[in-house]
Design a protein around this motif. Structure first.
Motif, mmCIF file in Angstrom:
data_model
loop_
_atom_site.group_PDB
_atom_site.id
_atom_site.type_symbol
_atom_site.label_atom_id
_atom_site.label_comp_id
_atom_site.label_asym_id
_atom_site.label_seq_id
_atom_site.Cartn_x
_atom_site.Cartn_y
_atom_site.Cartn_z
ATOM 1 N N TRP A 142 0.831 -1.204 0.000
ATOM 2 C CA TRP A 142 0.000 0.000 0.000
ATOM 3 C C TRP A 142 0.870 1.261 0.000
ATOM 4 O O TRP A 142 0.572 2.237 -0.710
ATOM 5 C CB TRP A 142 -0.914 0.008 1.228
ATOM 6 C CG TRP A 142 -2.258 -0.617 0.990
ATOM 7 C CD1 TRP A 142 -2.668 -1.846 1.368
ATOM 8 C CD2 TRP A 142 -3.359 -0.008 0.322
ATOM 9 N NE1 TRP A 142 -3.968 -2.060 0.977
ATOM 10 C CE2 TRP A 142 -4.422 -0.947 0.330
ATOM 11 C CE3 TRP A 142 -3.554 1.232 -0.288
ATOM 12 C CZ2 TRP A 142 -5.657 -0.674 -0.242
ATOM 13 C CZ3 TRP A 142 -4.786 1.499 -0.868
ATOM 14 C CH2 TRP A 142 -5.830 0.559 -0.846
ATOM 15 N N ALA A 143 1.941 1.236 0.809
ATOM 16 C CA ALA A 143 2.822 2.406 0.862
ATOM 17 C C ALA A 143 3.484 2.660 -0.488
ATOM 18 O O ALA A 143 3.562 3.812 -0.959
ATOM 19 C CB ALA A 143 3.877 2.205 1.949
ATOM 20 N N LEU A 144 3.960 1.608 -1.147
ATOM 21 C CA LEU A 144 4.569 1.775 -2.472
ATOM 22 C C LEU A 144 3.555 2.292 -3.486
ATOM 23 O O LEU A 144 3.873 3.166 -4.312
ATOM 24 C CB LEU A 144 5.156 0.441 -2.945
ATOM 25 C CG LEU A 144 6.420 -0.049 -2.243
ATOM 26 C CD1 LEU A 144 6.795 -1.439 -2.748
ATOM 27 C CD2 LEU A 144 7.574 0.932 -2.475
ATOM 28 N N ALA A 145 2.345 1.757 -3.431
ATOM 29 C CA ALA A 145 1.338 2.169 -4.398
ATOM 30 C C ALA A 145 0.967 3.631 -4.233
ATOM 31 O O ALA A 145 0.849 4.378 -5.224
ATOM 32 C CB ALA A 145 0.095 1.281 -4.260
ATOM 33 N N LEU A 146 0.777 4.057 -2.990
ATOM 34 C CA LEU A 146 0.356 5.442 -2.752
ATOM 35 C C LEU A 146 1.506 6.435 -2.956
ATOM 36 O O LEU A 146 1.356 7.438 -3.657
ATOM 37 C CB LEU A 146 -0.210 5.574 -1.339
ATOM 38 C CG LEU A 146 -1.516 4.802 -1.072
ATOM 39 C CD1 LEU A 146 -1.928 4.942 0.389
ATOM 40 C CD2 LEU A 146 -2.623 5.293 -1.981
ATOM 41 N N TYR A 151 4.252 10.399 -6.469
ATOM 42 C CA TYR A 151 5.594 10.955 -6.245
ATOM 43 C C TYR A 151 5.792 12.291 -6.944
ATOM 44 O O TYR A 151 6.457 13.191 -6.407
ATOM 45 C CB TYR A 151 6.652 9.958 -6.722
ATOM 46 C CG TYR A 151 8.058 10.390 -6.399
ATOM 47 C CD1 TYR A 151 8.596 10.178 -5.149
ATOM 48 C CD2 TYR A 151 8.849 11.023 -7.361
ATOM 49 C CE1 TYR A 151 9.879 10.589 -4.847
ATOM 50 C CE2 TYR A 151 10.135 11.437 -7.064
ATOM 51 C CZ TYR A 151 10.650 11.214 -5.808
ATOM 52 O OH TYR A 151 11.921 11.641 -5.503
ATOM 53 N N GLY A 152 5.230 12.435 -8.114
ATOM 54 C CA GLY A 152 5.424 13.687 -8.848
ATOM 55 C C GLY A 152 4.854 14.903 -8.140
ATOM 56 O O GLY A 152 5.270 16.036 -8.400
ATOM 57 N N GLY A 188 5.367 2.773 -8.326
ATOM 58 C CA GLY A 188 4.052 2.946 -7.709
ATOM 59 C C GLY A 188 2.938 2.316 -8.526
ATOM 60 O O GLY A 188 2.035 1.692 -7.969
ATOM 61 N N LEU A 189 3.011 2.484 -9.867
ATOM 62 C CA LEU A 189 1.982 1.888 -10.716
ATOM 63 C C LEU A 189 2.042 0.358 -10.674
ATOM 64 O O LEU A 189 1.006 -0.317 -10.665
ATOM 65 C CB LEU A 189 2.139 2.392 -12.149
ATOM 66 C CG LEU A 189 1.790 3.869 -12.382
ATOM 67 C CD1 LEU A 189 2.099 4.274 -13.820
ATOM 68 C CD2 LEU A 189 0.323 4.140 -12.048
ATOM 69 N N LEU A 195 -1.480 -4.744 -6.344
ATOM 70 C CA LEU A 195 -1.974 -4.702 -4.969
ATOM 71 C C LEU A 195 -3.169 -5.633 -4.738
ATOM 72 O O LEU A 195 -3.204 -6.332 -3.717
ATOM 73 C CB LEU A 195 -2.318 -3.257 -4.588
ATOM 74 C CG LEU A 195 -2.846 -3.044 -3.173
ATOM 75 C CD1 LEU A 195 -1.829 -3.513 -2.143
ATOM 76 C CD2 LEU A 195 -3.178 -1.562 -2.946
ATOM 77 N N PRO A 196 -4.172 -5.689 -5.638
ATOM 78 C CA PRO A 196 -5.289 -6.624 -5.393
ATOM 79 C C PRO A 196 -4.832 -8.075 -5.298
ATOM 80 O O PRO A 196 -5.346 -8.826 -4.460
ATOM 81 C CB PRO A 196 -6.207 -6.399 -6.609
ATOM 82 C CG PRO A 196 -5.901 -5.018 -7.076
ATOM 83 C CD PRO A 196 -4.431 -4.845 -6.824
#
Length: 434
Positions: A142-146, A151-152, A188-189, A195-196
């Motif tokens: 979750w942290a990586l995804a968000l 990040y931009g 992140g993408l 993630l699911p």
């Protein structure tokens, strides 16, 4: 006969909404499992430690019993949470309970004699070993995804010293902001799209461990109990059918055959002295033969009517409705009579028996003026409904016609409901698995 619609379909759910909903359920299950696992582990360790320390006194056993009851409460909470992950109905074990009027020590020892209570306690210990790594994985994903996909939006706010090196520089992508944003956004993408799957895998791992300890044994026992009940119901239904067949044969065809033998013997004696009387006796014997054949055909229809075997359930039910003493409206799915839509022969026979016995019960006891029979095929089951406008009062007590229907339905793994208030109407609803 009229084809019956399968009823209104549920509101469709879009794939994206279903995926997001499942992701939130799986993530919530995994993330909230850690505090529950910590609480269960601490309580289990404390309870076992106190029991070991107090075992030399009389307080050790009550503390152990209390620990088992606490583990049972946490296990019940986990069984409620499992439904969202495993998509299965909740199965709660049948725990041992103390007898009425049991003394204090018997009540204390009761949970210790229950195997499932010890499995609940074992789950409190094992759960933390599985929950901790799955919690970390889901939280990191979750942290990586968000942080990666966004990040931009905050790259400019991150302080950097002259000697700092970003991951993009180490990978040879350059030291500019564009390279940093592209790399972190890609990470992140990737985390967002996977993630699911990650959350589902972690939730399934936790759920499998909990299911094996908290529900698996109970479900196996419940299945064994259900099979035993079905076996008893099948034996009872077959015994009742055999007794009814023996009674019907004794009261009908057997008596006619005895009379037929007597008539033929009398005709043989009359043949030389009074041919005309012998002719009349033979005519009566022929009539007795026809009546006996008619009764045997009627009995055979109650066992396995040829029309059911040859043409399927709709035609057999139509023949039943045509012979019914009470005017009967029949609504049945015509596809049940086609080669591709026919049911298993045992299921067809059970459905035919249910309708035949229900119509017989209507004719004998209901004093009805009209009856309605509906047979519909749903997903995974066959539903049979028989409604009449009679006086009501029908029930499933032994010795009544509906008890045979209940045994036959239970033997097939189905359920039967009877609603028959005094004054009517009577509604018999059976569901058979297919």
């Amino acid at each position: 006969m009229t084809a019956v619609p399968l009823g209104a379909a549920p509101t469709p759910t879009t794939p994206v909404r279903g995926l997001v909903g499942q992701l939130l359920r799986d993530s919530g299950y995994v993330l909230f499992s850690l505090p529950l696992a910590l609480v269960g582990f601490v309580l289990a360790v404390t309870g076992i430690s106190l029991t070991a320390g107090l075992l030399v006194t009389t307080l050790g056993l009550p503390v152990l019993a209390g620990t088992l009851y606490v583990a049972r409460g946490l296990a019940d909470l986990e069984r409620l949470r499992l439904r969202a992950v495993l998509r299965q109905p909740r199965v709660r074990p049948v725990y041992l309970t103390p007898e009425r009027g049991a003394g204090f020590w018997r009540r204390v020892l009761t949970p210790m004699r229950d195997t499932q209570s010890w499995l609940d306690l074992l789950h409190a210990f094992v759960r933390l070993l599985v929950t901790l790594p799955t919690f970390v994985v889901v939280l990191v994903w979750w942290a990586l995804a968000l942080t990666g996909t966004l990040y931009g939006a905050y790259d400019w706010a991150i302080p950097r010293g002259p000697d700092d090196q970003d991951l993009s520089q180490l990978l040879g992508m350059g030291d500019g902001a564009g390279a940093r944003i592209a790399l972190n956004t890609a990470i992140g993408l990737f985390a967002l799209f996977t993630l699911p799957l990650v959350a589902r895998a972690c939730a399934r791992i936790q759920g499998a461990v909990a299911y094996s300890l908290l529900t698996g044994v109970a479900e196996m026992r419940q299945r064994i109990t259900t099979l035993e009940e079905q076996k008893r119901a099948a034996a009872s239904a077959e015994a009742s059918a055999l007794r009814r067949l023996e009674r019907d044969i004794h009261d009908g065809p057997q008596q006619r055959l005895v009379r037929l033998a007597m008539d033929l013997s009398r005709a043989r004696q009359q043949l030389a002295a009074d041919p005309e009387a012998a002719r009349r006796t033979l005519d009566e014997a022929v009539s007795q033969t026809r009546d006996t054949l008619d009764e045997l055909r009627a009995l055979s229809r109650g066992i396995a009517p040829p029309i059911l075997v040859d043409r399927g359930l709709p035609s057999a039910l139509a023949a039943l409705a045509a012979r019914a003493l009470v005017p009967t409206e029949l609504l049945v799915d015509d596809e049940l009579g086609t080669s591709g839509g026919r049911l298993d022969p045992a299921l067809e026979s059970t459905a035919y028996f249910v309708v035949a016995e229900a119509l017989t019960n209507v004719a004998k006891h209901s004093r009805a003026d009209a009856c309605r029979v509906e047979v519909t095929r749903k997903v995974g089951r066959l539903e049979i409904t028989v409604v009449d406008d009679g006086i009501g009062g029908a029930h499933l007590a032994k010795g009544h016609g509906l008890s045979g229907i209940a045994d036959r339905v239970r033997a097939a793994g189905g359920t039967l409901e009877v609603a028959s208030p005094t004054g009517g109407p009577t509604r018999i609803h059976a569901e058979l698995p297919r």
